[in-house]
Design a protein around this motif. Structure first.
Motif, short mmCIF file in Angstrom:
data_model
loop_
_atom_site.label_atom_id
_atom_site.label_comp_id
_atom_site.label_asym_id
_atom_site.label_seq_id
_atom_site.Cartn_x
_atom_site.Cartn_y
_atom_site.Cartn_z
N ALA A 74 0.60 -1.21 0.39
CA ALA A 74 -0.14 0.17 -0.19
C ALA A 74 0.40 1.02 0.08
CB ALA A 74 -1.12 -0.25 1.15
N ALA A 75 1.88 0.93 0.75
CA ALA A 75 2.85 2.21 0.70
C ALA A 75 3.89 2.44 -1.30
CB ALA A 75 3.73 1.99 1.30
N TYR A 76 3.94 1.20 -1.19
CA TYR A 76 4.26 1.46 -2.19
C TYR A 76 3.42 2.58 -3.56
CZ TYR A 76 9.32 -0.79 -2.31
OH TYR A 76 9.93 -1.70 -1.73
N ALA A 77 2.01 1.50 -2.82
CA ALA A 77 1.46 2.46 -4.16
C ALA A 77 0.90 4.03 -3.90
CB ALA A 77 -0.16 2.24 -4.23
N ALA A 78 0.70 4.43 -2.62
CA ALA A 78 1.27 5.89 -2.60
C ALA A 78 2.85 6.61 -2.24
CB ALA A 78 1.02 5.76 -1.17
N HIS A 79 3.58 5.60 -2.37
CA HIS A 79 4.63 6.48 -3.11
C HIS A 79 4.46 6.94 -4.79
CE1 HIS A 79 9.01 6.97 -4.24
NE2 HIS A 79 9.50 7.91 -2.95
N GLY A 80 4.04 5.84 -5.21
CA GLY A 80 3.53 6.11 -6.36
C GLY A 80 2.73 7.67 -6.82
N VAL A 81 1.63 7.68 -6.56
CA VAL A 81 1.33 8.76 -5.51
C VAL A 81 2.03 10.05 -6.43
CG1 VAL A 81 -0.85 9.97 -4.99
CG2 VAL A 81 -1.07 7.78 -5.84
N TRP A 82 2.66 9.87 -5.06
CA TRP A 82 3.73 11.43 -4.02
C TRP A 82 4.73 11.36 -5.43
CZ3 TRP A 82 4.69 14.95 -1.46
CH2 TRP A 82 5.89 15.17 -1.49
N ASP A 83 4.86 10.61 -6.32
CA ASP A 83 6.08 10.60 -7.26
C ASP A 83 5.35 11.37 -8.45
OD1 ASP A 83 8.44 8.99 -6.21
OD2 ASP A 83 7.22 6.69 -7.49
N MET A 84 4.06 11.18 -8.73
CA MET A 84 2.86 12.18 -9.83
C MET A 84 3.26 13.58 -8.78
SD MET A 84 3.61 10.18 -12.39
CE MET A 84 2.75 11.11 -13.25
N ALA A 85 2.83 13.44 -7.71
CA ALA A 85 2.91 15.19 -6.98
C ALA A 85 3.87 15.69 -7.84
CB ALA A 85 2.83 14.99 -5.84
N HIS A 86 4.70 15.26 -8.32
CA HIS A 86 6.30 15.67 -8.69
C HIS A 86 6.42 17.26 -9.40
CE1 HIS A 86 7.81 13.91 -4.75
NE2 HIS A 86 8.94 15.35 -4.81
N HIS A 87 4.96 16.50 -10.21
CA HIS A 87 5.00 16.61 -11.75
C HIS A 87 3.86 18.24 -11.55
CE1 HIS A 87 5.80 14.14 -14.54
NE2 HIS A 87 5.64 13.38 -14.64
N ARG A 88 3.58 18.30 -10.87
CA ARG A 88 3.12 19.50 -10.48
C ARG A 88 2.87 21.01 -9.24
NH1 ARG A 88 -2.15 19.81 -14.79
NH2 ARG A 88 -1.31 17.69 -15.66
N HIS A 89 3.14 19.96 -8.02
CA HIS A 89 2.76 20.18 -7.07
C HIS A 89 4.23 20.65 -6.33
CE1 HIS A 89 -1.09 20.14 -7.55
NE2 HIS A 89 -1.54 18.77 -7.51
N VAL A 90 5.32 19.92 -6.46
CA VAL A 90 6.47 19.80 -5.64
C VAL A 90 7.46 20.06 -6.66
CG1 VAL A 90 7.76 18.80 -3.64
CG2 VAL A 90 5.56 18.20 -3.37
N ASN A 91 8.25 20.74 -6.15
CA ASN A 91 8.67 21.27 -7.46
C ASN A 91 10.59 21.12 -7.07
OD1 ASN A 91 9.79 22.19 -9.66
ND2 ASN A 91 10.30 23.91 -9.30
N PHE A 105 7.56 1.88 -11.78
CA PHE A 105 7.90 1.15 -10.53
C PHE A 105 7.30 0.84 -9.72
CE2 PHE A 105 10.47 -0.06 -6.95
CZ PHE A 105 11.70 -1.46 -7.46
N ASP A 106 7.24 1.86 -8.89
CA ASP A 106 6.26 2.07 -7.08
C ASP A 106 4.78 0.87 -7.65
OD1 ASP A 106 8.45 2.98 -5.88
OD2 ASP A 106 7.22 4.80 -5.96
N TRP A 107 4.17 1.66 -8.66
CA TRP A 107 2.71 0.60 -9.08
C TRP A 107 3.07 -0.75 -9.02
CZ3 TRP A 107 1.87 5.43 -11.80
CH2 TRP A 107 1.07 6.47 -10.64
N THR A 108 4.07 -1.29 -10.46
CA THR A 108 4.22 -2.77 -10.95
C THR A 108 5.01 -3.12 -9.47
OG1 THR A 108 4.64 -1.54 -13.01
CG2 THR A 108 5.48 -3.61 -12.21
N PHE A 109 5.68 -2.56 -8.83
CA PHE A 109 5.85 -3.72 -7.78
C PHE A 109 4.97 -4.21 -6.29
CE2 PHE A 109 8.84 -4.06 -3.88
CZ PHE A 109 9.98 -5.12 -4.36
N ALA A 110 3.73 -2.83 -6.03
CA ALA A 110 2.92 -2.77 -5.54
C ALA A 110 2.00 -3.95 -6.16
CB ALA A 110 2.46 -1.82 -4.82
N ALA A 111 2.07 -3.38 -7.07
CA ALA A 111 1.18 -4.88 -7.40
C ALA A 111 1.38 -6.47 -7.56
CB ALA A 111 0.50 -4.55 -9.01
N GLY A 112 2.69 -6.64 -7.49
CA GLY A 112 3.54 -7.82 -8.12
C GLY A 112 3.66 -8.05 -6.73
N LEU A 113 4.31 -7.57 -5.65
CA LEU A 113 4.56 -7.93 -4.30
C LEU A 113 2.63 -8.62 -3.49
CD1 LEU A 113 6.51 -5.34 -2.49
CD2 LEU A 113 6.61 -7.29 -3.29
#
Length: 119
Positions: A74-91, A105-113
């Motif tokens: 679940a945290a890996y999936a959330a980290h993927g969301v954090w990654d995408m936040a860097h596109h628009r909100h965290v510079n 990577f995060d979303w694939t790894f989360a689903a795989g685990l």
């Protein structure tokens, strides 16, 4: 995605508890990478944001070890969301290719685990 798919077979061969422990440790490492980018960035505010978020993911890794291993995917999936936040909100200064690379990577790894641990 290729890196995640290449690393998941190890989790198939490891005993379940060892797989869960390894994934939790890797989560702490993955979260800390953004702190490194923040150091390179040099802005104190960015360093504070990245350190706070990395600390939250490190806490999730510890919760995965002490409370429930399912916190880790679940945290890996959330980290993927954090990654995408860097596109628009965290510079934070980092290579632009890194953000989608890490998210996939995060979303694939989360689903795989989740698939491996459910089998």
């Amino acid at each position: 995605m290729i890196l995640a798919l290449a690393s998941l077979p190890l989790h198939i061969w490891l005993p379940l508890v060892a797989s869960q422990q390894l994934a939790a440790v890797l989560l702490g490492v993955v979260a800390g990478i953004y702190v490194g980018f923040a150091v390179v960035d040099g802005r104190l505010a960015i360093f504070g944001i990245e350190t706070a978020v990395a600390t939250a993911f490190l806490a999730a890794a510890v919760a995965g070890l002490w409370v429930s291993p399912w916190v880790v995917p679940a945290a890996y999936a959330a980290h993927g969301v954090w990654d995408m936040a860097h596109h628009r909100h965290v510079n934070t200064a980092m290579p632009r290719w890194y953000i989608p690379f890490c998210a996939v990577f995060d979303w694939t790894f989360a689903a795989g685990l989740a698939a491996i641990w459910s089998a």
